[in-house]
Design a protein around this motif. Structure first.
Motif, mmCIF file in Angstrom:
data_model
loop_
_atom_site.group_PDB
_atom_site.id
_atom_site.type_symbol
_atom_site.label_atom_id
_atom_site.label_comp_id
_atom_site.label_asym_id
_atom_site.label_seq_id
_atom_site.Cartn_x
_atom_site.Cartn_y
_atom_site.Cartn_z
ATOM 1 N N TYR A 167 111.950 3.843 69.174
ATOM 2 C CA TYR A 167 110.761 4.158 70.364
ATOM 3 C C TYR A 167 110.851 2.634 70.805
ATOM 4 N N ARG A 168 110.902 2.894 72.130
ATOM 5 C CA ARG A 168 110.920 1.582 72.966
ATOM 6 C C ARG A 168 109.384 1.342 73.373
ATOM 7 N N GLN A 169 108.905 0.330 73.509
ATOM 8 C CA GLN A 169 107.620 -0.043 73.728
ATOM 9 C C GLN A 169 107.635 -0.458 75.131
ATOM 10 N N THR A 170 108.696 -0.427 75.872
ATOM 11 C CA THR A 170 108.699 -0.697 77.443
ATOM 12 C C THR A 170 109.367 0.291 78.153
ATOM 13 N N LEU A 171 109.730 0.130 79.334
ATOM 14 C CA LEU A 171 110.081 1.393 79.961
ATOM 15 C C LEU A 171 111.707 0.923 80.255
ATOM 16 N N ASP A 172 112.008 -0.261 79.985
ATOM 17 C CA ASP A 172 113.613 -0.663 79.861
ATOM 18 C C ASP A 172 114.470 0.635 79.858
ATOM 19 N N LEU B 287 102.288 3.791 77.288
ATOM 20 C CA LEU B 287 102.842 2.412 76.802
ATOM 21 C C LEU B 287 102.097 1.115 77.620
ATOM 22 N N SER B 288 101.332 1.307 78.536
ATOM 23 C CA SER B 288 100.324 0.267 79.017
ATOM 24 C C SER B 288 99.252 0.005 78.292
ATOM 25 N N MET B 289 98.902 1.009 77.147
ATOM 26 C CA MET B 289 97.897 0.632 76.501
ATOM 27 C C MET B 289 98.369 -0.020 74.899
ATOM 28 N N LEU C 87 104.502 -7.684 84.571
ATOM 29 C CA LEU C 87 103.082 -8.436 84.170
ATOM 30 C C LEU C 87 102.224 -8.127 83.012
ATOM 31 N N CYS C 88 102.336 -6.526 82.999
ATOM 32 C CA CYS C 88 101.682 -5.561 81.868
ATOM 33 C C CYS C 88 102.489 -5.577 80.734
#
Lengths: 380, 309
Positions: free
Chosen positions: A375-380, A221-223, B53-54
């Motif tokens: 599909y969630r693009q964050t970890l929320d 996800l950080s990519m 932040l990211c």
């Protein structure tokens, strides 16, 4: 007995409490444990009927006399047959059979009544789609008695002598597509769909949850990447796996079970692509919903079970009540079974299968869209 | 971007999970070429802040820029220029070292990919073991691989989440030398840590507790800001002495350092009064400069008292 003395009720209780607490937390498992028996009961109890009735039949009636009609009435009253079409030519009847729109075509030839009265034992031809022998077996078995008793009334008075003969009419049954009524011919092509459903949903079902459990999801996800890239990228490799399965099953069907292959294998391969994609898309969607790999597995079975029960794989589709048929129509397996049996046993062409094919394609599209949305693009 | 320009400039960053506020109105300003230490106890919100932040977590409130991009709405652009090293090893253990690097390079669309991967392997000193599965690497090597993978796309900002947890002292020292080398080349680094020695190697640092930023600045500034007076005492039965000292007004904290005990308080006069009865021949007392650790423990205790009912 030493072990027994070491048994601590306190520790046992501790474990008991822990297990119950965990069970209560894991709502999905709990729901499955309640849901599966309920679903099975409903399906086995109500939906599954190994003596299907109200099977759609077409009639080619070339005779206007009373005896032909008597027989048709008798068939309808038996509740095995529902006459849904009247056809004018044999070809029309065969097309309906090939597409699975009717299960039987009843052919009452010209001069049937006249020949009957003369005692010439006229022939009545019943053509049955015997790809699934279980679906037609009882209906066909009932015919001979049915006809004899129906004609009892007509065999009084001057015609009484006819009853003493071997029978007043000549019943000819053609079990089309599977003349020897070999169950494997139906089961083996069906297995292809069942195996693909099971493995394809499961394998992609684990795809996202595995990343999440191993902690690699955070990295992914950080990519800078889009959901569609990830999901479709995870689906495509398994299409190849699906094709290997299809090939293995086809080879086994041909060499081990001698299943006839009437239609185009190329067409079957193209259809299989859509079907595999539909199952993979469903799996990947589960993957975006499930919290862990176990839940993904549970969801797979949650779909797999009704799929095999309601698709017509285990029990004749037409034996199920209307509501169950409606539910069955949702599953890609239902349509794929019709297509694969159609192509292999009936020699169906693209024209014949396209109506089933687009329903699978639609399912794939909907499943993938939900997956991409979920599909969630964050970890929320 | 010149040294001294703001790389991270955010205000009021807030994140809630349910009714729990994990990061509470944090302002942060990190400048180019700086190694910025982000300190705080476990669960203080460090990781959550980095993730906001990211773009891995959506901030509930807050605004500002990261690398010149809007921190709330432009996380795509931020992701492309940030290297984020997760706390837990998050590369694919069932891929080889080389395959991991190659995958990352493809995802970031690195120019001259093969060459970049080869250089990275050489730099890591893993060229010989390139085919080995990442899962088989030891903790120290995993950390080096993770760092190398984060640097492949030449990010302008490096976010490191407790990068040296579970790594042996020598590997830690090498790691920090590498970080200083990278900062020397202009890379900005925001690193979270528990270790005081690591904190002291940062240009500036911030201390976060229960989601709130308590202090920030250079090491000397942070220490001076707390105005903490510390006495070190050696002698017999220090645990007993600890018990007695704790009851005295003016003694705000006692921390055992091996054979000596640090006794600190923010009111120098009150502290001196408090320890006076114990300044006997038995014990050896002398005033010391408060260290970062004394200050942080003081900060942490203070935060606990403020939040307890």
């Amino acid at each position: 007995m030493k072990k027994w003395r070491g048994f601590s009720i306190k520790r046992f209780r501790a474990i008991l409490v822990k297990e119950f607490t965990q069970m209560r937390r894991d709502r999905l498992t709990f729901a499955m444990m309640l849901g599966i028996p309920l679903i099975q009961l409903t399906l086995f109890g109500y939906a599954i009927n190994s003596d299907p009735r109200h099977l759609p039949a077409a009639v080619l009636l070339a005779d206007q006399g009373p005896q032909g009609r008597t027989l048709l009435y008798a068939m309808r009253n038996s509740t095995y047959f529902d006459f849904v079409r009247q056809v004018q030519t044999e070809k029309e009847g065969h097309d309906l059979l090939a597409r699975g729109q009717v299960q039987f075509v009843i052919n009452i030839p010209q001069d049937f009544s006249r020949d009957f009265v003369r005692g010439d034992r006229p022939a009545i031809l019943v053509e049955a789609d015997a790809t699934d022998p279980a679906a037609t077996g009882n209906a066909l078995g009932s015919l001979s008695n049915l006809f004899n008793s129906a004609l009892q009334n007509d065999l009084k008075g001057p015609l009484e002598s006819l009853a003493a003969n071997t029978g007043p009419i000549d019943l000819r049954v053609h079990a089309l597509y599977n003349p020897e009524v070999v169950t494997q011919y139906n089961i083996v092509p069906g297995l292809m769909g069942v195996i693909l459903t099971m493995t394809m949903i499961m394998i992609t079902g684990l795809a996202i949850t595995r990343e999440r459990e191993r902690g690699t999801m955070e990295n992914l996800l950080s990519m800078p990447t889009r959901p569609s890239e990830v999901l479709i990228g995870k689906i495509v490799p398994y299409i190849l796996v699906g094709y290997i399965q299809v090939s293995v099953i086809l080879i086994a069907a041909y060499f081990l079970f001698h299943v006839p292959m009437q239609g185009s294998i190329l067409l079957l391969m193209i259809v299989a692509l859509v079907f595999i994609a539909a199952n993979l898309a469903m799996g990947i969607t589960f993957s975006t919903i499930a919290k862990n790999q176990l839940q993904a597995m549970q969801m797979t079975f949650f779909v797999f079970l009704p799929s095999i029960l309601l698709s017509g794989f285990m029990f004749p589709f037409r034996g199920m009540p209307y509501w169950a048929q409606l539910v069955g129509e949702i599953f890609p397996l239902t349509h794929f079974l019709r297509i694969v049996r159609g192509i292999l046993l009936k020699g169906n062409t693209l024209d014949d299968v396209v109506r089933q094919l687009w329903q699978i394609a639609l399912f794939a599209l909907v499943a993938l869209t939900i997956g991409i949305k979920r599909y969630r693009q964050t970890l929320d | 971007m010149k040294n001294g320009d703001s790389v991270i400039d955010v205000h009021g960053m807030t994140k809630r999970f349910g009714d729990r506020t994990v990061v509470d109105r944090v302002d942060l300003d990190v400048r180019a070429g700086e190694i910025f230490g982000f300190l705080g106890p476990n669960g203080s919100g460090k990781t959550t802040f980095l993730r906001m932040l990211c773009g891995l977590l959506r901030a509930d409130e807050g605004s500002g820029t990261c690398l010149g991009h809007d921190v709330i709405n432009e996380s795509e652009a931020i992701k492309r220029e940030v290297g984020y090293m997760t706390q837990r090893f998050s590369f694919w253990e069932d891929l080889s070292i080389e395959e991991n690097l190659d995958f990352v390079a493809r995802m970031y669309d690195v120019k001259a990919r093969r060459q970049a991967v080869r250089e990275s392997l050489d730099h890591l000193g893993l060229a010989q073991r390139r085919g080995q599965l990442a899962g088989q690497l030891s903790g120290g090597w995993k950390q080096r691989l993770a760092l190398a993978a984060c640097l492949l796309h030449k990010p302008r900002l490096l976010l490191l989440d407790e990068p040296t947890a579970g790594v042996d002292p020598k590997a830690r020292r090498d790691f920090w030398n590498e970080i200083h080398h990278l900062a020397g080349e202009g890379l900005t680094v925001l690193v979270t840590t528990h270790y005081m020695d690591e904190a002291e190697r940062c240009h500036r640092l911030a201390y976060i507790s229960r989601g709130k930023l308590l202090t920030h600045g250079r090491v000397t500034e942070v220490i001076a800001h707390e105005r903490l007076t510390t006495w070190a005492v050696t002698g017999p039965d220090l645990p007993d002495l600890t018990q007695k000292l704790r009851k005295r007004p003016g003694v705000e904290q006692t921390v055992a350092f091996g054979n000596s005990l640090h006794v600190s308080g923010s009111d120098a006069a009150a502290l001196e009064k408090a320890i006076a009865p114990f300044r006997t021949d038995q014990y050896e007392w002398h005033q010391v400069d408060s260290g970062l650790e004394d200050v942080f423990i003081h900060l942490m205790d203070g935060a606990d008292e403020n939040s307890s009912p």
